[in-house]
Scaffold this active site. Structure first.
Site, PDB file in Angstrom:
ATOM      1  N   SER A 293      21.078 -40.620   8.870  1.00  0.00           N
ATOM      2  CA  SER A 293      19.626 -40.483   8.998  1.00  0.00           C
ATOM      3  C   SER A 293      19.197 -40.551  10.458  1.00  0.00           C
ATOM      4  CB  SER A 293      18.928 -41.587   8.214  1.00  0.00           C
ATOM      5  OG  SER A 293      19.291 -42.853   8.746  1.00  0.00           O
TER       6      SER A 293
ATOM      7  N   GLY B 208      15.509 -45.157   4.373  1.00  0.00           N
ATOM      8  CA  GLY B 208      15.413 -46.293   3.445  1.00  0.00           C
ATOM      9  C   GLY B 208      14.175 -46.349   2.573  1.00  0.00           C
TER      10      GLY B 208
ATOM     11  N   ASN C 217      24.238 -45.363   4.481  1.00  0.00           N
ATOM     12  CA  ASN C 217      24.315 -46.087   3.214  1.00  0.00           C
ATOM     13  C   ASN C 217      23.287 -45.606   2.202  1.00  0.00           C
ATOM     14  OD1 ASN C 217      26.197 -48.758   3.381  1.00  0.00           O
ATOM     15  ND2 ASN C 217      25.465 -48.161   5.390  1.00  0.00           N
ATOM     16  N   THR C 218      22.070 -45.312   2.671  1.00  0.00           N
ATOM     17  CA  THR C 218      21.014 -44.857   1.760  1.00  0.00           C
ATOM     18  C   THR C 218      21.417 -43.527   1.121  1.00  0.00           C
ATOM     19  OG1 THR C 218      19.374 -45.921   3.192  1.00  0.00           O
ATOM     20  CG2 THR C 218      18.537 -44.388   1.548  1.00  0.00           C
TER      21      THR C 218
ATOM     22  N   GLU D  64      16.756 -47.266  16.474  1.00  0.00           N
ATOM     23  CA  GLU D  64      16.373 -45.885  16.804  1.00  0.00           C
ATOM     24  C   GLU D  64      15.534 -45.808  18.079  1.00  0.00           C
ATOM     25  OE1 GLU D  64      17.045 -42.791  15.421  1.00  0.00           O
ATOM     26  OE2 GLU D  64      18.513 -43.728  14.089  1.00  0.00           O
TER      27      GLU D  64
ATOM     28  N   CYS E 207      24.213 -50.921   6.361  1.00  0.00           N
ATOM     29  CA  CYS E 207      23.521 -49.798   7.010  1.00  0.00           C
ATOM     30  C   CYS E 207      24.277 -49.546   8.307  1.00  0.00           C
ATOM     31  CB  CYS E 207      22.061 -50.162   7.285  1.00  0.00           C
ATOM     32  SG  CYS E 207      21.196 -48.924   8.294  1.00  0.00           S
ATOM     33  N   THR E 208      24.578 -48.298   8.590  1.00  0.00           N
ATOM     34  CA  THR E 208      25.408 -48.021   9.771  1.00  0.00           C
ATOM     35  C   THR E 208      24.669 -48.257  11.084  1.00  0.00           C
ATOM     36  OG1 THR E 208      24.931 -45.655   9.428  1.00  0.00           O
ATOM     37  CG2 THR E 208      27.068 -46.473   8.675  1.00  0.00           C
ATOM     38  N   HIS E 209      23.351 -48.483  11.025  1.00  0.00           N
ATOM     39  CA  HIS E 209      22.615 -48.875  12.241  1.00  0.00           C
ATOM     40  C   HIS E 209      22.898 -50.332  12.623  1.00  0.00           C
ATOM     41  CE1 HIS E 209      20.217 -45.288  11.278  1.00  0.00           C
ATOM     42  NE2 HIS E 209      19.687 -45.358  12.489  1.00  0.00           N
TER      43      HIS E 209
END
Length: 270
Positions: A12, A44, A75-76, A153, A185-187
């Protein structure tokens, strides 16, 4: 057999760079194409149908680049779109949830596992279901952390604001006596030092994205499509749907020797 086609990574936004970074480390001969849908991030809070549509748009963009494998480094998107996309593509498709749950179960001693993720991932219950399927007696506590992705972000992940938000958000988990926490979450690995500090050194953090690369490596061997030393200088391409400059700034801070320039990608709505 050498297969020079690239592996495609979609996310994303910039979070999937944590997966790409691990791939570059573990799979040094593979050509990589990365696409982050930064213009529409975060995924998300979005309805599942919209996430599926966006994930297909990113997938179709990379299919035009003739990828040999797709990694849904989000992940979402994994939670709501993986099965549909896997069923319709002829190339291997990998998501980030199952590798993360396997690593968490291997890590926990007390059988008390926490999951943090976006609203979409937590609402889907994908992690909890996967953990309970493998180990019914495990205690699972899930927490949505909607403010984490915007921090990353906007390239604020090392700021004092980030520390304050992480500390306040994770407060409910501190009382749950967890010994393992899945960064769902990959963030979130970009916030890892702050998260670790808040949760304490006794809690083992699981990076789902990093765990996923082990599965990618296994599938490359299984399908006999891995690259080898015959490709000593693999290519890396990065695409973003919003500002290439901001993407480059974050990538330079996160990836070692990031020399590339991100290109702007226009996605076609179905």
């Amino acid at each position: 057999m050498l297969n020079p086609k690239p592996i495609g990574f979609i996310d994303s936004g910039v979070g999937g760079l944590t997966v790409a970074k691990e791939a570059m480390k573990q799979l040094p001969y593979e050509n990589i194409i990365y696409l982050g849908d930064t213009a529409r991030c975060p995924y998300g809070p979005r309805p599942a149908e919209q996430v599926i549509q966006f994930t297909w748009e990113m997938t179709n963009f990379l299919l035009q680049k003739d990828i040999k494998m797709l990694v849904i480094a989000c992940n979402t998107a994994t939670a709501v779109a993986l099965e549909e996309i896997k069923a319709q593509l002829s190339i291997p498709v990998v998501g980030v949830i199952l590798p993360g749950t396997r690593a968490a179960l291997k890590s926990t001693g007390s059988q008390r596992i926490g999951i943090i993720g976006t609203q979409g991932t937590i609402k889907s219950d994908s992690y909890k279901r996967a953990l309970k399927n493998k180990s019914p007696q495990v205690f699972v506590e899930s927490l949505a952390c909607p403010k984490f992705v915007p921090i990353v972000e906007s390239n604020e992940y090392a700021s004092s604001v980030a520390k304050k938000i992480v500390s306040e958000t994770l407060m409910p988990l501190q009382k749950k006596r967890l010994d393992t926490l899945i960064l769902g979450c990959t963030h979130y690995p970009l916030l890892r030092p702050v998260i670790q500090n808040v949760m304490g050194s006794g809690v083992h953090l699981i990076d789902s994205g990093a765990e996923t690369v082990g599965e990618v490596s296994m599938l490359l061997d299984y399908f006999d499509i891995a690259n080898g030393p015959e490709n000593p200088q693999p290519t890396k391409e990065f695409y973003t749907t919003s500002s290439p400059q901001l993407f480059d700034a974050i990538a330079q801070g996160w990836l070692t020797n990031y020399q590339e320039k991100a290109q702007h990608a226009k996605l076609n709505s179905k």
